[in-house]
Design a protein around this motif. Structure first.
Motif, PDB file in Angstrom:
ATOM      1  N   PHE A 174       0.835  -1.201   0.000  1.00  0.00           N
ATOM      2  CA  PHE A 174       0.000   0.000   0.000  1.00  0.00           C
ATOM      3  C   PHE A 174       0.873   1.255   0.000  1.00  0.00           C
ATOM      4  CE2 PHE A 174      -2.815  -3.198   1.928  1.00  0.00           C
ATOM      5  CZ  PHE A 174      -3.935  -3.036   1.117  1.00  0.00           C
TER       6      PHE A 174
ATOM      7  N   ASP B  40       0.727   5.462  -1.558  1.00  0.00           N
ATOM      8  CA  ASP B  40      -0.118   6.505  -2.150  1.00  0.00           C
ATOM      9  C   ASP B  40      -0.059   6.404  -3.667  1.00  0.00           C
ATOM     10  OD1 ASP B  40      -1.462   8.737  -2.932  1.00  0.00           O
ATOM     11  OD2 ASP B  40      -0.310  10.153  -1.730  1.00  0.00           O
TER      12      ASP B  40
ATOM     13  N   PRO C 148      -1.274   7.989  15.366  1.00  0.00           N
ATOM     14  CA  PRO C 148      -1.633   6.916  14.426  1.00  0.00           C
ATOM     15  C   PRO C 148      -0.961   7.099  13.075  1.00  0.00           C
ATOM     16  CG  PRO C 148      -3.435   8.488  14.634  1.00  0.00           C
ATOM     17  CD  PRO C 148      -2.410   8.888  15.654  1.00  0.00           C
ATOM     18  N   LEU C 149      -0.580   5.982  12.481  1.00  0.00           N
ATOM     19  CA  LEU C 149       0.013   5.990  11.147  1.00  0.00           C
ATOM     20  C   LEU C 149      -0.849   5.158  10.217  1.00  0.00           C
ATOM     21  CD1 LEU C 149       3.825   5.399  11.931  1.00  0.00           C
ATOM     22  CD2 LEU C 149       2.753   7.543  11.240  1.00  0.00           C
ATOM     23  N   SER C 150      -1.134   5.689   9.055  1.00  0.00           N
ATOM     24  CA  SER C 150      -1.857   4.906   8.065  1.00  0.00           C
ATOM     25  C   SER C 150      -0.947   3.808   7.538  1.00  0.00           C
ATOM     26  CB  SER C 150      -2.299   5.803   6.906  1.00  0.00           C
ATOM     27  OG  SER C 150      -1.166   6.312   6.211  1.00  0.00           O
ATOM     28  N   ILE C 151      -1.540   2.816   6.877  1.00  0.00           N
ATOM     29  CA  ILE C 151      -0.724   1.743   6.305  1.00  0.00           C
ATOM     30  C   ILE C 151       0.281   2.315   5.317  1.00  0.00           C
ATOM     31  CG2 ILE C 151      -0.770  -0.338   4.876  1.00  0.00           C
ATOM     32  CD1 ILE C 151      -3.474  -1.001   6.030  1.00  0.00           C
ATOM     33  N   GLU C 152      -0.152   3.318   4.533  1.00  0.00           N
ATOM     34  CA  GLU C 152       0.754   3.939   3.564  1.00  0.00           C
ATOM     35  C   GLU C 152       1.921   4.630   4.251  1.00  0.00           C
ATOM     36  OE1 GLU C 152      -2.472   4.286   3.604  1.00  0.00           O
ATOM     37  OE2 GLU C 152      -3.308   3.696   1.658  1.00  0.00           O
ATOM     38  N   ALA C 153       1.632   5.367   5.350  1.00  0.00           N
ATOM     39  CA  ALA C 153       2.689   6.077   6.071  1.00  0.00           C
ATOM     40  C   ALA C 153       3.653   5.100   6.729  1.00  0.00           C
ATOM     41  CB  ALA C 153       2.076   7.003   7.117  1.00  0.00           C
ATOM     42  N   TYR C 154       3.096   4.030   7.317  1.00  0.00           N
ATOM     43  CA  TYR C 154       3.944   3.025   7.961  1.00  0.00           C
ATOM     44  C   TYR C 154       4.850   2.350   6.939  1.00  0.00           C
ATOM     45  CZ  TYR C 154       5.328  -1.235  10.409  1.00  0.00           C
ATOM     46  OH  TYR C 154       6.062  -2.256  10.953  1.00  0.00           O
ATOM     47  N   ASN C 155       4.271   1.963   5.800  1.00  0.00           N
ATOM     48  CA  ASN C 155       5.073   1.324   4.751  1.00  0.00           C
ATOM     49  C   ASN C 155       6.162   2.261   4.236  1.00  0.00           C
ATOM     50  OD1 ASN C 155       3.916  -1.223   4.681  1.00  0.00           O
ATOM     51  ND2 ASN C 155       2.338  -0.641   3.213  1.00  0.00           N
TER      52      ASN C 155
END
Length: 313
Positions: A16, A18, A261-268
């Motif tokens: 995932f 952006d 919190p981190l979105s999946i995109e931010a974490y990846n």
């Protein structure tokens, strides 16, 4: 998927990122891999080819370059495949191997950074005892420790039960993500990971900081301005390397822990940066900050014969 299976024949990587940054991310990863491979290969080559570089510190640098080569090759090609071809199916065996190799690399890397800091500490504070205290055997010891530490993690991986999904929201096979999608509720799967993370992240970092504090104290007592400059220049090089490795990975784990919190995109994105950018930057830092390595690379590229030089280390 058959819910009775305790393991799965394959995992599906869902990378995932952006969508607006998709093409840029692919181009950036390809460029990072090219620079990382070329830079680290040159560092290893010039250290092997030059007899004056056959010292423990240069062996640590060469080993770090080899580790960075392995890290980039272990992660980036699969990341690119997952991005280019969409959801990527990876057999269980290769996926488990990637987890094991990545864990081994991280342990060896943190130990190497500690050894490099201790090497400079002994060289500056106890120069007369340096030959007897610092030897080339410590690199082998770090690999043995890594095998001992990571093997139980690999065993725990084989005990995970995937009864709902085999889809990993990650760009590569990642142990924490596997635990997240597994049906096991036993805390041991994350407890062991948390324990070795604390030991081999914060432990080496504290040792590195202590070593450089003592080095700074010793350097301030050197009367020669040139001597002080040489010590601080060497320390800055190593601290830059430490920063490039620790900062992105710390952010990816610390921000969620602080309630951010981190979105999946931010974490990846943080995980990708933390695992791919340092192997690219390390040879660049050493090439620009270390006159011997920079000179040897220039001579190799221009075809001139290396000559004996005064050592920086």
């Amino acid at each position: 998927m058959n819910k009775s299976l305790s393991s799965v024949p394959e995992f599906v990587l869902q990378c995932f990122i952006d969508s607006g940054q998709w093409s840029y991310t692919i181009a950036a990863l390809f460029l990072i891999y090219l620079i990382s491979f070329t830079g680290n290969f040159l560092v290893v080559l010039v250290i092997i080819m030059n007899p004056q570089h056959q010292t423990p510190m240069f062996l640590y640098i060469a080993t770090l370059a080899v580790v960075d080569l392995m890290n980039s090759t272990n992660l980036i090609p699969r990341m690119l495949a997952a991005m280019i071809y969409g959801p990527l199916s990876v057999s269980y065996g290769p996926c488990a191997l990637q987890v094991h190799v990545e864990g081994h690399i991280l342990v060896v890397e943190t130990l190497l950074l500690s050894l490099m800091a201790v090497d400079r500490y002994v060289a500056v504070v106890y120069p007369l005892r340096y030959p007897s205290l610092v030897t080339n055997k410590t690199v082998l010891v770090s690999n043995v420790i890594a095998v001992i530490i990571i093997t139980p993690l690999t065993i725990l991986l084989t005990e995970l039960i995937f009864c709902i999904s085999n889809s990993l929201p990650s760009c590569f096979c990642d142990y924490p993500t596997m635990v997240q999608i597994a049906c096991n509720d036993d805390p041991k799967f994350l407890t062991y990971l948390s324990t070795i993370t604390v030991i081999f992240a914060f432990g080496p970092l504290l040792l590195i900081l202590f070593s450089y504090i003592r080095i700074t104290q010793a350097a301030l007592q050197i009367s020669s301005v040139e001597g002080k400059k040489k010590v601080f220049s060497t320390c800055l090089t190593h601290l830059l390397v430490v920063g490039t490795i620790y900062i992105p990975l710390f952010l990816s784990y610390m921000l969620p822990g602080l309630g951010i919190p981190l979105s999946i995109e931010a974490y990846n994105t943080l995980i990708i940066v933390g695992n791919t950018v340092p192997p690219m930057l390390n040879p660049i830092i050493y090439s620009f900050r270390n006159k011997e390595i920079k000179g040897s690379i220039l001579k190799l590229l221009t075809g001139t014969k290396p000559r004996q030089e005064i050592k920086n280390y």
